[in-house]
Scaffold this active site. Structure first.
Site, mmCIF file in Angstrom:
data_model
loop_
_atom_site.group_PDB
_atom_site.id
_atom_site.type_symbol
_atom_site.label_atom_id
_atom_site.label_comp_id
_atom_site.label_asym_id
_atom_site.label_seq_id
_atom_site.Cartn_x
_atom_site.Cartn_y
_atom_site.Cartn_z
ATOM 1 C CB SER A 288 -0.953 0.013 1.204
ATOM 2 O OG SER A 288 -1.991 -0.916 1.016
ATOM 3 C CE1 TYR B 151 -4.732 2.032 4.296
ATOM 4 C CE2 TYR B 151 -3.089 1.013 5.705
ATOM 5 C CZ TYR B 151 -3.583 1.286 4.446
ATOM 6 O OH TYR B 151 -2.940 0.816 3.349
ATOM 7 C CB VAL C 247 0.528 -5.415 4.542
ATOM 8 C CG1 VAL C 247 -0.712 -4.711 5.044
ATOM 9 C CG2 VAL C 247 0.385 -5.854 3.096
ATOM 10 C CE1 TYR D 100 -4.018 -1.444 -4.475
ATOM 11 C CE2 TYR D 100 -4.733 -3.683 -4.029
ATOM 12 C CZ TYR D 100 -4.318 -2.447 -3.573
ATOM 13 O OH TYR D 100 -4.197 -2.218 -2.232
ATOM 14 C CE LYS E 33 -3.709 0.860 -0.829
ATOM 15 N NZ LYS E 33 -4.442 0.575 0.429
#
Length: 427
Positions: free
Chosen positions: A72, A248, A266, A196, A75
């Site tokens: 992530s 998050y 992660v 992705y 992103k």
């Protein structure tokens, strides 16, 4: 008089980072990301911290050459690419701006069917689908080229992690199906999720992350290559999303306690940005329940607090700075002003290490300094010891005893009138 060993001065910055890393090294809490089987096989002890200045100076400690996958942490950079290709209006017709307050893989669609923001999985899948290209391969290559430009080198795909993500990515495909049903995804689910999964499987090091962060810190110019990767407007929008949504469901805590735009993955990496100063990359694969590196979060929290990097710190003057009165660097006079933080002292250390073979004496004037953060104070004291060891005379004009007294003491504040005193009559 023999030349100063420049490495001894340069090591002051790396030693400071090593000390920070040592403070979190013993924390072995958290779990590997075993829901992606390939990530469960990594060495849980990996630990790295890299800092790259917006002028391209690199400091790296720990396992900074160890490769891991972006996950992530990709992103923000794909979001920046989508903004640059499609513009913010088109992007945000499909994905929102707001923090979700939920886990990264939550089902989070607003009343218009948009994922809450580009930093959660649902929003990132939609954002990736907006990248220009006739095929998934073309779109992935556009992403890989962009992220590589941020990192300053060609990044490669980790085929094993990509295969593992594809085999187990059922929830991400479910999120893509929901976005498709809501009308915010205009590609097939397999098409969108395949791109992705590949962007998440790009291999980086902690130093790569720090260079990527430094490119954002440097208004979109990669400080190593000099390439303008993104426009300042795109950078501003990207940093805003990172700050408000990048961590998050504890982005609020992060903003309050750390105060740096950041994005975790992660795979164990975190990229953080101190605008105009540094990019930071951390790596440690054990994760907290939110999917962020336990030791990475702890290290960045220490950096923010001990190095004075929180965006909402209010220094006694607008910016810390110094100037060298003698451009020959023979008898060097450093005049400090404002609040001295890690970034300012790092510049001083760099200048001394660059010109150490010509310096015969150093004088520091702290007469216009208004505060010294704890780590900067320690670095200045260490610098005194290094110069003394090299037989280079150093004198310090420190009228408020910032270096010798307790850290982060500030100059007296100007007198403020009693808030309850009667206001003067209008003139």
């Amino acid at each position: 008089m023999s030349p100063m060993k420049n490495e001894a001065v340069a090591d002051l910055v790396s030693n400071t980072l090593e000390e920070l890393l040592d403070q979190v090294r013993g924390d072995r809490s958290g779990e590997l990301a075993d829901y992606i089987p390939q990530l469960a096989q990594v060495d849980p002890e990996g630990l790295a911290l890299s800092v790259v200045s917006s002028t391209g100076r690199i400091y790296a400690v720990g396992d900074h050459d160890q490769h891991f996958t972006l996950q992530s942490a990709s992103k923000p950079f794909v979001y920046a690419l989508a903004l640059s290709q499609r513009g913010p209006d088109v992007v945000h017709e499909r994905v929102g701006y707001e923090p979700s307050g939920e886990p990264f893989n939550a089902i989070s669609l607003d009343a218009e069917g948009r994922p809450a923001n580009p930093m959660i999985n649902a929003g990132a899948i939609v954002t990736s689908s907006l990248i220009e290209g006739a095929t998934p391969d073309a779109r992935f290559e556009a992403i890989r080229h962009c992220v590589s430009a941020f990192a300053g080198r060609e990044l490669e795909l980790d085929e094993a992690v990509y295969a593992s993500e594809t085999a187990t990515g059922h929830r991400n495909r479910a999120l893509a199906n929901l976005a498709l049903a809501a009308g915010t995804l205009d590609r097939t689910v397999i098409d969108a999720t395949d791109v992705y999964f590949r962007q998440c499987s790009l291999k980086v090091t902690a130093t790569d992350l720090a260079v990527m962060g430094a490119t954002l810190s440097n208004n979109g110019v990669n400080p190593l290559t000099g390439v303008q990767v993104m426009t300042p407007e795109v950078v501003r929008r990207t940093l805003a999303i990172m700050l408000s949504c990048g961590m998050y469901n504890y982005s609020g805590y992060w903003m309050n306690d750390v105060g740096l735009p950041a994005k975790s993955g992660v795979g164990g990496g975190i990229v953080a940005v101190s605008p105009g100063k540094f990019g930071v990359g951390t790596y440690s694969p054990r994760l907290d329940p939110s999917g962020s590196s336990v030791r990475g979060v702890a290290a960045l929290r220490l950096m923010s607090n001990q190095l004075g990097l929180h965006l909402l710190n209010h220094p006694s003057e607008a910016a810390a700075s110094f100037n060298a009165d003698d451009s020959s660097f023979d008898n060097l006079i450093l005049r400090m002003r404002g609040e001295l933080d890690f970034a300012c002292v790092e510049r001083i250390v760099h200048e001394l290490s660059e010109h150490g073979d010509t310096i015969k004496s150093v004088h520091m004037d702290l007469g216009e300094s208004t505060a010294v953060v704890p780590t900067a104070r320690g670095m200045l004291k260490d610098l005194q010891e290094v110069l003394a060891h090299e037989d280079i005379p150093i004198t310090i004009d420190d009228p408020r005893d910032f270096i010798e007294t307790e850290p982060h003491l500030k100059a007296p504040e100007p007198h403020v009138a009693d808030a309850h005193a009667p206001l003067p009559e209008n003139q």
